[in-house]
Design an enzyme around this catalytic site. Structure first.
Site, mmCIF file in Angstrom:
data_model
loop_
_atom_site.group_PDB
_atom_site.id
_atom_site.type_symbol
_atom_site.label_atom_id
_atom_site.label_comp_id
_atom_site.label_asym_id
_atom_site.label_seq_id
_atom_site.Cartn_x
_atom_site.Cartn_y
_atom_site.Cartn_z
ATOM 1 N N GLU A 1 0.813 -1.229 0.000
ATOM 2 C CA GLU A 1 0.000 0.000 0.000
ATOM 3 C C GLU A 1 0.839 1.269 0.000
ATOM 4 O O GLU A 1 0.423 2.300 -0.553
ATOM 5 C CB GLU A 1 -0.949 0.012 1.195
ATOM 6 C CG GLU A 1 -2.076 -1.002 1.111
ATOM 7 C CD GLU A 1 -1.720 -2.350 1.700
ATOM 8 O OE1 GLU A 1 -2.601 -3.229 1.778
ATOM 9 O OE2 GLU A 1 -0.539 -2.523 2.106
ATOM 10 N N PHE B 1 -11.893 -7.048 13.457
ATOM 11 C CA PHE B 1 -10.798 -7.512 12.618
ATOM 12 C C PHE B 1 -10.418 -6.442 11.595
ATOM 13 O O PHE B 1 -11.261 -5.910 10.892
ATOM 14 C CB PHE B 1 -11.201 -8.805 11.895
ATOM 15 C CG PHE B 1 -10.167 -9.328 10.947
ATOM 16 C CD1 PHE B 1 -8.956 -9.811 11.427
ATOM 17 C CD2 PHE B 1 -10.391 -9.328 9.588
ATOM 18 C CE1 PHE B 1 -7.992 -10.294 10.560
ATOM 19 C CE2 PHE B 1 -9.434 -9.807 8.700
ATOM 20 C CZ PHE B 1 -8.233 -10.286 9.191
ATOM 21 N N GLN B 2 -9.139 -6.141 11.525
ATOM 22 C CA GLN B 2 -8.575 -5.120 10.638
ATOM 23 C C GLN B 2 -9.209 -3.748 10.847
ATOM 24 O O GLN B 2 -9.380 -2.972 9.904
ATOM 25 C CB GLN B 2 -8.682 -5.549 9.169
ATOM 26 C CG GLN B 2 -7.746 -6.717 8.833
ATOM 27 C CD GLN B 2 -7.576 -6.963 7.357
ATOM 28 O OE1 GLN B 2 -8.474 -6.661 6.548
ATOM 29 N NE2 GLN B 2 -6.429 -7.500 6.972
ATOM 30 N N LYS C 1 -17.680 -0.446 5.413
ATOM 31 C CA LYS C 1 -18.143 -1.420 4.423
ATOM 32 C C LYS C 1 -19.658 -1.369 4.242
ATOM 33 O O LYS C 1 -20.165 -1.514 3.113
ATOM 34 C CB LYS C 1 -17.705 -2.824 4.838
ATOM 35 C CG LYS C 1 -17.886 -3.856 3.746
ATOM 36 C CD LYS C 1 -17.206 -5.165 4.090
ATOM 37 C CE LYS C 1 -17.328 -6.161 2.942
ATOM 38 N NZ LYS C 1 -16.618 -7.437 3.241
ATOM 39 N N MET D 1 24.589 8.334 2.525
ATOM 40 C CA MET D 1 24.500 9.594 3.252
ATOM 41 C C MET D 1 24.730 9.394 4.745
ATOM 42 O O MET D 1 25.352 10.234 5.403
ATOM 43 C CB MET D 1 23.149 10.255 2.995
ATOM 44 C CG MET D 1 23.095 11.730 3.384
ATOM 45 S SD MET D 1 24.234 12.761 2.425
ATOM 46 C CE MET D 1 23.241 13.124 0.981
#
Length: 584
Positions: free
Chosen positions: A52, A114-115, A164, A482
């Site tokens: 993502e 969940f999630q 949802k 760096m």
């Protein structure tokens, strides 16, 4: 009466109405209704990334190379939290993107489902604005509002969190034209009296400089053209931040190069010694200002910016002008021409004489090698062999990023994509995907270090799946370059965790993904290897083995002013100990 639509149908229709042609995303349970609607249409293309974070960076690359709003779609919980780095990157660099995130059903919010994650709470500090939509009736209007906020004023990222059950429920669709947007209308026109004051200052300045930033590019193509006209009218020197490269052509006669921590000697000395500093669309970032109290100490200062919060935030200015860059420059040119203004030509000519003396220092010189590829040489050859092509450049973050800014030239805006404010390792490869999707026939090259590139290496799978011929040009010094440089300069050469002892074979890695791998370690073979990369019609990983302990110079040491720079021909350790002894 319009037929009711589900929330998922509204989302897809709203994207179409906003002119969206591509969405970068990764599916999950909380966004499956949206993915089902995407499956049932052919107008919007979906690019399946491998992570993502990459979806958001790809949306950034698409947005920065087109001037349009980029779009990413992620699921709830870890899908949304994985997007946070990209959102923060876009906020720091003022990139217009819309991220749509799924959420657990409204009746489960707060139950540790969940999630589930508090996406709105988590992303509030790293977006311009965000929304949790609990009512399908307001969904389409909210998405239209999100696009308006993302692209208006100082651009930036927004997020719409969509439960949802809201995606499944039905309601009436609100067209784009009827969406609520009047509440956010940033000021575009600058104060005329202040613009006239700036015109007066331009007329009398003896040692002027234009200091330009990403705001010029964000303002649109007209802003870059107006800037070029203003530079031509005045004959003033011009420099730029990392984000502003390309707004004024690198081949232009008034160009001084980039300024700041790894900017050019002449640009930094001109900024330090000027008597009029005109900031056009930059935010006085700390990598530009150095020690704030000593920044451009003898100058009158003007600042043109659409974001009122940027004015006097870091540097106090004498002429603050709040407005869109294109509108302000248009008014400035009109006022300048209408009154027949002229600059102090004699004084400006003397100023140019001084600047040309500084240029003789040749601050980008380096000791080349017949046996080892120097990173500077690699980029000089890449520039020579790609100059004049329809080319877009992205970068990862580190030494290679600064060398790319120093040695590659950009004559147009939207051709240079890099993570400036946040400095996000792993940005360049997914950003290059977004650029290539937007410009399918163009040459897209990601300048990388091996450490940064490994952060999002999984996106080679996306490149191969969608036949994106992006070239990964890896300057492989087997170091966190760096980090190692700062450890050398500031930490007694104690190289704590600044390289990996288990790097992959990049040629075999490319082949494992189904791409082409090329390795080069001999300067004599470099041109032929680069041409092999450019001539291949698919994705390439180019493993360029370079000098391991090369430092990126010039450099303003942390906390020092612009007139104290480390130069390639100075002793680094002596310069750190007594910088005034080796500098102007």
């Amino acid at each position: 009466m319009t037929q009711p639509r589900t929330g998922a149908q509204m989302i897809v229709q709203a994207l179409k109405d906003q002119g969206v042609d591509v969405v970068f995303g990764y599916p999950g349970g909380a966004v499956l209704p949206i993915y089902d609607e995407i499956f049932l249409q052919n107008e919007i293309r979906h690019i399946l990334v491998r992570h993502e974070q990459a979806a958001v960076h790809a949306a950034e690359g698409y947005a920065r190379s087109t001037g349009k709003v980029g779009v990413a779609l992620v699921t709830s919980g870890p899908g949304a939290t994985n997007a946070v780095t990209g959102l923060t990157d876009a906020l720091m660099d003022s990139i217009p993107i819309v991220v749509l995130s799924g959420q657990v059903p409204t009746f489960m919010i707060g139950n540790d489902a969940f999630q589930e994650a508090d996406t709105v709470g988590i992303t509030r500090p790293c977006t311009k604005h965000n929304w949790l939509v609990k009512d399908t009736a307001s969904l389409s209007s909210t998405i239209h509002e999100a696009f308006h906020v993302a692209r208006s004023g100082r651009p930036g990222p927004v997020l719409v969190d969509i439960p949802k059950d809201v995606q499944f429920a039905s309601g009436s669709y609100t067209p784009k034209q009827k969406a609520r947007t009047s509440h956010y209308q940033p000021k575009l026109k600058g104060d005329t009296a202040m613009i006239e004051q700036l015109a007066d200052a331009i007329a009398t300045a003896k040692r002027p400089i234009f200091y330009t930033g990403g705001g010029v590019i964000n303002s649109g193509p007209a802003a870059s053209q107006l800037l070029r006209e203003l530079v031509e009218q005045t004959g003033f020197p011009i420099t730029s931040t990392l984000m502003g490269l390309g707004a004024y052509p690198a081949s232009g006669k008034n160009w001084l190069g980039m300024l700041g921590m790894h900017g050019l000697y002449e640009a930094n000395l001109a900024m330090h010694g000027c008597d009029l500093m005109i900031n056009v669309g930059a935010r006085f970032d700390d990598r530009i200002t150095g020690r704030v109290q000593d920044f451009s100490p003898k100058s009158k200062k003007a600042h043109i910016d659409i974001d009122p919060s940027s004015i006097n935030k870091v540097i106090h200015v004498d002429m603050p002008i709040i407005g869109d860059v294109a509108h302000v420059l248009e008014d400035l040119l009109r006022i300048w021409k209408s009154k027949g203004r002229k600059t102090n030509a004699e004084a400006v000519a003397k100023w140019w004489d001084q600047i040309n003396e500084w240029k003789k220092v040749d601050c980008l010189q380096y000791s080349n090698s017949e046996t080892t590829i120097k990173p500077q040489y690699a980029l000089e050859r890449l520039e020579a062999l790609t100059k004049g092509r329809d080319r877009y450049i992205t970068t990862e973050v580190g030494q290679h990023q600064m060398w790319a800014a120093q040695y590659l030239g950009f004559d147009e805006p939207h051709r240079w994509m890099t993570s400036g404010g946040l400095g996000t390792m792993g940005y360049g490869q997914p950003a290059a995907m977004g650029v290539q999707i937007a410009h399918k026939d163009s040459l897209v090259i990601n300048i990388a270090g091996e450490a940064s590139w490994l952060m999002n290496m999984q996106e080679m799978g996306t490149m191969v799946q969608y036949h994106l011929p992006v070239k990964q040009f890896i300057l492989n010094n087997e170091r966190l370059g760096m980090v190692r440089q700062w450890q050398e300069l500031l930490h007694g050469e104690r190289y704590s965790q600044s390289w990996s002892e288990a790097l992959p074979d990049f040629v075999k890695l490319a082949e494992a993904f189904g791409a082409k791998g090329i390795q080069c370690s001999d300067p004599k073979d470099l041109d032929d290897a680069i041409m092999e990369m450019l001539d291949y019609d698919g994705p390439v990983i180019f493993d360029c083995l370079v000098e391991k302990h090369e430092n990126c110079l010039p450099m303003i040491p942390s906390g020092e002013p612009h007139n104290k720079m480390l130069l390639p021909n100075s002793s680094t350790k002596d310069a750190i100990a007594a910088p005034g002894a080796v500098l102007v």
